[in-house]
Design a protein around this motif. Structure first.
Motif, PDB file in Angstrom:
ATOM      1  N   GLY A  26       0.807  -1.216   0.000  1.00  0.00           N
ATOM      2  CA  GLY A  26       0.000   0.000   0.000  1.00  0.00           C
ATOM      3  C   GLY A  26       0.840   1.266   0.000  1.00  0.00           C
ATOM      4  O   GLY A  26       0.527   2.234  -0.709  1.00  0.00           O
ATOM      5  N   ILE A  27       1.912   1.281   0.793  1.00  0.00           N
ATOM      6  CA  ILE A  27       2.785   2.458   0.829  1.00  0.00           C
ATOM      7  C   ILE A  27       3.503   2.609  -0.504  1.00  0.00           C
ATOM      8  O   ILE A  27       3.662   3.728  -1.024  1.00  0.00           O
ATOM      9  CB  ILE A  27       3.789   2.358   1.989  1.00  0.00           C
ATOM     10  CG1 ILE A  27       3.051   2.265   3.337  1.00  0.00           C
ATOM     11  CG2 ILE A  27       4.738   3.546   1.984  1.00  0.00           C
ATOM     12  CD1 ILE A  27       2.096   3.411   3.614  1.00  0.00           C
ATOM     13  N   GLY A  28       3.927   1.503  -1.098  1.00  0.00           N
ATOM     14  CA  GLY A  28       4.563   1.570  -2.413  1.00  0.00           C
ATOM     15  C   GLY A  28       3.620   2.084  -3.480  1.00  0.00           C
ATOM     16  O   GLY A  28       4.004   2.885  -4.343  1.00  0.00           O
ATOM     17  N   ALA A  29       2.367   1.644  -3.421  1.00  0.00           N
ATOM     18  CA  ALA A  29       1.368   2.112  -4.388  1.00  0.00           C
ATOM     19  C   ALA A  29       1.129   3.605  -4.241  1.00  0.00           C
ATOM     20  O   ALA A  29       1.033   4.345  -5.234  1.00  0.00           O
ATOM     21  CB  ALA A  29       0.064   1.343  -4.208  1.00  0.00           C
ATOM     22  N   ALA A  30       1.026   4.079  -2.998  1.00  0.00           N
ATOM     23  CA  ALA A  30       0.795   5.503  -2.758  1.00  0.00           C
ATOM     24  C   ALA A  30       1.972   6.337  -3.250  1.00  0.00           C
ATOM     25  O   ALA A  30       1.792   7.426  -3.819  1.00  0.00           O
ATOM     26  CB  ALA A  30       0.554   5.753  -1.273  1.00  0.00           C
ATOM     27  N   TRP A  31       3.191   5.857  -3.038  1.00  0.00           N
ATOM     28  CA  TRP A  31       4.380   6.585  -3.505  1.00  0.00           C
ATOM     29  C   TRP A  31       4.346   6.742  -5.017  1.00  0.00           C
ATOM     30  O   TRP A  31       4.588   7.838  -5.540  1.00  0.00           O
ATOM     31  CB  TRP A  31       5.640   5.840  -3.075  1.00  0.00           C
ATOM     32  CG  TRP A  31       6.908   6.646  -3.198  1.00  0.00           C
ATOM     33  CD1 TRP A  31       7.523   7.351  -2.210  1.00  0.00           C
ATOM     34  CD2 TRP A  31       7.702   6.816  -4.382  1.00  0.00           C
ATOM     35  NE1 TRP A  31       8.656   7.964  -2.693  1.00  0.00           N
ATOM     36  CE2 TRP A  31       8.791   7.656  -4.033  1.00  0.00           C
ATOM     37  CE3 TRP A  31       7.603   6.361  -5.692  1.00  0.00           C
ATOM     38  CZ2 TRP A  31       9.780   8.038  -4.946  1.00  0.00           C
ATOM     39  CZ3 TRP A  31       8.579   6.747  -6.611  1.00  0.00           C
ATOM     40  CH2 TRP A  31       9.650   7.568  -6.244  1.00  0.00           C
ATOM     41  N   ARG A  32       4.058   5.664  -5.714  1.00  0.00           N
ATOM     42  CA  ARG A  32       3.987   5.721  -7.183  1.00  0.00           C
ATOM     43  C   ARG A  32       2.846   6.629  -7.640  1.00  0.00           C
ATOM     44  O   ARG A  32       3.006   7.423  -8.585  1.00  0.00           O
ATOM     45  CB  ARG A  32       3.788   4.317  -7.751  1.00  0.00           C
ATOM     46  CG  ARG A  32       4.986   3.382  -7.629  1.00  0.00           C
ATOM     47  CD  ARG A  32       6.086   3.764  -8.562  1.00  0.00           C
ATOM     48  NE  ARG A  32       7.159   2.779  -8.604  1.00  0.00           N
ATOM     49  CZ  ARG A  32       8.333   2.979  -9.194  1.00  0.00           C
ATOM     50  NH1 ARG A  32       8.583   4.151  -9.790  1.00  0.00           N
ATOM     51  NH2 ARG A  32       9.263   2.055  -9.202  1.00  0.00           N
ATOM     52  N   LEU A  33       1.715   6.538  -6.988  1.00  0.00           N
ATOM     53  CA  LEU A  33       0.540   7.317  -7.399  1.00  0.00           C
ATOM     54  C   LEU A  33       0.794   8.817  -7.256  1.00  0.00           C
ATOM     55  O   LEU A  33       0.559   9.592  -8.191  1.00  0.00           O
ATOM     56  CB  LEU A  33      -0.671   6.906  -6.562  1.00  0.00           C
ATOM     57  CG  LEU A  33      -1.963   7.688  -6.804  1.00  0.00           C
ATOM     58  CD1 LEU A  33      -2.502   7.422  -8.208  1.00  0.00           C
ATOM     59  CD2 LEU A  33      -3.015   7.341  -5.752  1.00  0.00           C
ATOM     60  N   GLN A  34       1.280   9.240  -6.114  1.00  0.00           N
ATOM     61  CA  GLN A  34       1.420  10.681  -5.921  1.00  0.00           C
ATOM     62  C   GLN A  34       2.594  11.259  -6.704  1.00  0.00           C
ATOM     63  O   GLN A  34       2.640  12.458  -6.982  1.00  0.00           O
ATOM     64  CB  GLN A  34       1.522  11.024  -4.439  1.00  0.00           C
ATOM     65  CG  GLN A  34       2.739  10.526  -3.717  1.00  0.00           C
ATOM     66  CD  GLN A  34       2.702  10.914  -2.237  1.00  0.00           C
ATOM     67  OE1 GLN A  34       1.642  11.126  -1.647  1.00  0.00           O
ATOM     68  NE2 GLN A  34       3.876  11.014  -1.621  1.00  0.00           N
ATOM     69  N   ARG A  35       3.520  10.413  -7.106  1.00  0.00           N
ATOM     70  CA  ARG A  35       4.628  10.889  -7.938  1.00  0.00           C
ATOM     71  C   ARG A  35       4.202  11.031  -9.392  1.00  0.00           C
ATOM     72  O   ARG A  35       4.521  12.016 -10.065  1.00  0.00           O
ATOM     73  CB  ARG A  35       5.817   9.933  -7.831  1.00  0.00           C
ATOM     74  CG  ARG A  35       7.022  10.351  -8.687  1.00  0.00           C
ATOM     75  CD  ARG A  35       8.162   9.363  -8.510  1.00  0.00           C
ATOM     76  NE  ARG A  35       9.293   9.686  -9.346  1.00  0.00           N
ATOM     77  CZ  ARG A  35      10.261  10.545  -9.033  1.00  0.00           C
ATOM     78  NH1 ARG A  35      10.220  11.180  -7.870  1.00  0.00           N
ATOM     79  NH2 ARG A  35      11.273  10.763  -9.853  1.00  0.00           N
ATOM     80  N   GLN A  36       3.460  10.019  -9.907  1.00  0.00           N
ATOM     81  CA  GLN A  36       3.081  10.029 -11.324  1.00  0.00           C
ATOM     82  C   GLN A  36       1.794  10.800 -11.582  1.00  0.00           C
ATOM     83  O   GLN A  36       1.617  11.395 -12.645  1.00  0.00           O
ATOM     84  CB  GLN A  36       2.936   8.590 -11.823  1.00  0.00           C
ATOM     85  CG  GLN A  36       2.634   8.480 -13.323  1.00  0.00           C
ATOM     86  CD  GLN A  36       2.754   7.054 -13.820  1.00  0.00           C
ATOM     87  OE1 GLN A  36       3.586   6.283 -13.342  1.00  0.00           O
ATOM     88  NE2 GLN A  36       1.915   6.682 -14.786  1.00  0.00           N
ATOM     89  N   ARG A  37       0.882  10.796 -10.607  1.00  0.00           N
ATOM     90  CA  ARG A  37      -0.407  11.461 -10.788  1.00  0.00           C
ATOM     91  C   ARG A  37      -0.704  12.352  -9.575  1.00  0.00           C
ATOM     92  O   ARG A  37      -1.629  12.093  -8.800  1.00  0.00           O
ATOM     93  CB  ARG A  37      -1.513  10.413 -10.977  1.00  0.00           C
ATOM     94  CG  ARG A  37      -1.340   9.563 -12.244  1.00  0.00           C
ATOM     95  CD  ARG A  37      -2.420   8.492 -12.365  1.00  0.00           C
ATOM     96  NE  ARG A  37      -3.746   9.066 -12.404  1.00  0.00           N
ATOM     97  CZ  ARG A  37      -4.340   9.543 -13.505  1.00  0.00           C
ATOM     98  NH1 ARG A  37      -3.698   9.529 -14.671  1.00  0.00           N
ATOM     99  NH2 ARG A  37      -5.563  10.040 -13.457  1.00  0.00           N
ATOM    100  N   PRO A  38       0.087  13.408  -9.393  1.00  0.00           N
ATOM    101  CA  PRO A  38      -0.057  14.237  -8.189  1.00  0.00           C
ATOM    102  C   PRO A  38      -1.400  14.942  -8.086  1.00  0.00           C
ATOM    103  O   PRO A  38      -1.789  15.378  -6.996  1.00  0.00           O
ATOM    104  CB  PRO A  38       1.098  15.242  -8.324  1.00  0.00           C
ATOM    105  CG  PRO A  38       1.412  15.281  -9.786  1.00  0.00           C
ATOM    106  CD  PRO A  38       1.156  13.893 -10.287  1.00  0.00           C
ATOM    107  N   ARG A  39      -2.108  15.038  -9.190  1.00  0.00           N
ATOM    108  CA  ARG A  39      -3.418  15.712  -9.175  1.00  0.00           C
ATOM    109  C   ARG A  39      -4.516  14.817  -8.600  1.00  0.00           C
ATOM    110  O   ARG A  39      -5.601  15.310  -8.259  1.00  0.00           O
ATOM    111  CB  ARG A  39      -3.795  16.136 -10.593  1.00  0.00           C
ATOM    112  CG  ARG A  39      -3.878  14.960 -11.559  1.00  0.00           C
ATOM    113  CD  ARG A  39      -3.803  15.398 -13.016  1.00  0.00           C
ATOM    114  NE  ARG A  39      -3.665  14.273 -13.940  1.00  0.00           N
ATOM    115  CZ  ARG A  39      -2.510  13.702 -14.236  1.00  0.00           C
ATOM    116  NH1 ARG A  39      -1.394  14.123 -13.661  1.00  0.00           N
ATOM    117  NH2 ARG A  39      -2.451  12.707 -15.106  1.00  0.00           N
TER     118      ARG A  39
END
Length: 490
Positions: free
Chosen positions: A18-31
């Motif tokens: 879950g933490i890895g998914a959140a890191w990728r999400l907010q980096r690639q899709r910060p909006r």
């Protein structure tokens, strides 16, 4: 009832995935707006739940750690508390922790095609909605481990413990301990408890393959001395990926050769071929079940020191003072640790429905190993059985973000895998008891790509980033905004 809220993405679980998914999400899709729903009160998932002595990873930390945050500790096989702190620090440093809602156990999620959103219900009555739901809660039950109903269990006068719920005040110093099982948990517990117990006996129905690995990685240590941290981590990571994948392929193609090699290693440590053949020579081939790692051969060392022993037999009944085996042997025990495995639970045990129709997860097909046929805007994270969990998890995160980007570019509201007719082998292709007991609960694989799930990271790391997100995928567009007609003045 708490106020309803809507998010672009909801992630279930604040563990390694879950933490890895959140890191990728907010980096690639910060909006994108997102939240992580965590059933428990802390970050870490598996590494916060399990607190038994010397709990550790049986995968090297250079591949279990995130590719975007190098592992900096000296140990290659790290303790559970160090892994937990690593996950916590990753979340804190990236600003992820503030997005986590602790004590939010998801019990139900309902998809509405008309609204193109999931309605997610938690145990405390909170209701949230999201455009995409991503399950990162692993595949086993946190509420119960597997506990066989042994005959005479009620007569036992000693202390019975399951590793999943380890009592923090358990005192086994100077006591006779029996550990039931032969998997990763058992081979970790035996040497850990043998240091203080009077004696530890590992009682197993049948042998398991174990392989000693050094607790320190000499190549990683050398790379750290010569290279910057990120470069050194990439070297250690690449080396371990090649070794583990190469060993797996060798085991599947030349099982007799690997059997002989593992037996030779065991004889080297134990210096007793008869003992090895009785207790460390399984009837199945290597990697039909997951191999158990013993750091620096600690299990073998406990046996040769006389502080631990192995008995291969079936339990006939518990007695007030121990266990009687079918051979008639009685093993005395003040403490019995039932390291008998996990209870598997797909998608965190969440009840899913699509337009009011319940989703039977066991009746679905697995799309690229991360989505369910016929279920829109839902993905789940599951790791490899033959390599570090994070290797596959990170590929899944990246694929999911590629799908979300595609949907945004084309104005799609939903993406639904369209399952082919017929399914093939189980999603988790292992003969281990804990897997076999739950096969009907999990999706199955299809007979062709993208419905095949190969346990091959080297292939997946090349093909997954280039995979066609439109293949066998049905999309629906977002409805055009309704314009109000202008009022006519007469």
């Amino acid at each position: 009832m708490p106020t309803d809220q809507h998010f672009d993405v909801l992630i279930i679980g604040a563990g390694l995935s879950g933490i890895g998914a959140a890191w990728r999400l907010q980096r690639q899709r910060p909006r994108d707006t997102y939240a992580i729903l965590e059933a428990r009160g802390a970050i870490g998932g598996t590494w916060d739940l399990f607190r038994y002595p010397s709990v550790r990873s049986d995968s090297d930390m250079y591949t279990l750690s995130y590719p975007f945050r190098p592992w900096r500790e000296p140990e290659s096989l790290a303790s559970g508390d160090k892994i937990r702190k690593y996950i916590e620090d990753t979340a804190d440093e990236a600003g992820i922790t503030r997005h986590i809602r602790f004590g939010a156990r998801v019990v139900r999620a309902d998809w509405s095609t008309g609204d193109a959103r999931w309605t997610v219900h938690t145990a405390d009555g909170t209701v949230l909605t999201c455009g995409f739901l991503y399950g990162c809660a692993g595949y086993y039950s946190y509420d119960e481990g597997y506990q066989p109903d042994f005959p005479g269990l009620g007569d036992y006068a000693g202390q019975l413990v399951h590793p999943q719920f380890w009592p923090p005040d358990l005192d086994y110093r100077g006591k006779r301990v029996v550990v039931i099982g032969s998997g990763a948990t058992a081979v970790t517990l035996v040497p850990a408890m043998a240091a203080d117990a009077a004696h530890v006996t590992m009682v197993q129905r049948s042998p398991t393959y174990v392989t000693p690995l050094p607790n320190r990685d000499v190549i990683a240590d050398l790379a750290r001395r010569l290279l910057p941290p990120k470069a050194a981590n990439r070297v250690a990571r690449a080396k371990n990926i090649l070794l583990t994948q190469g060993f797996y392929q060798l085991a599947k193609r030349r099982p007799k050769l690997v059997r002989r090699a593992l037996r030779s290693v065991a004889i080297h440590f134990l210096n007793n071929p008869g003992y090895v053949d009785e207790h460390f020579k399984p009837h199945y081939d290597p990697w039909d079940q997951r191999l158990c790692v013993i750091p620096s051969g600690d299990l073998y060392q406990s046996i040769t020191s006389g502080r631990a022993s192995v008995v291969t037999d079936h339990i006939e009944t518990f007695l007030p003072g121990g266990i009687r085996l079918k051979s008639g042997t009685v093993v005395d025990a003040d403490v019995v640790v039932s390291a008998t495995g996990l209870s598997l639970l797909p998608v965190g045990g969440i009840a899913l429905s699509v337009d009011g129709d319940p989703v039977e997860v066991g009746g679905t097909a697995a799309y690229r190993g991360l989505m369910l046929g016929g279920v829109p805007n839902f993905a789940y994270c599951i790791g490899y059985v033959n390599a570090s969990w994070t290797l596959r998890a990170d590929l899944s995160h990246r694929y999911l973000l590629k799908l979300l980007d595609h949907m945004e570019r084309h104005g799609y509201a939903s993406a639904t895998p369209t399952a082919p007719p017929g399914t093939g082998r189980p999603l988790l292709d292992l003969s281990s008891g804990y897997v076999q007991r739950a096969l009907d609960k999990f999706p199955r694989q299809g007979n062709r790509d993208p419905w095949l799930v190969r346990q091959n990271y080297l292939r997946d790391v090349l093909t997954t980033p280039r995979a066609d997100v439109t293949r066998d995928m049905s999309f629906t567009r977002r409805p055009a905004p309704v314009r109000r007609s202008e009022k006519v003045v007469s």
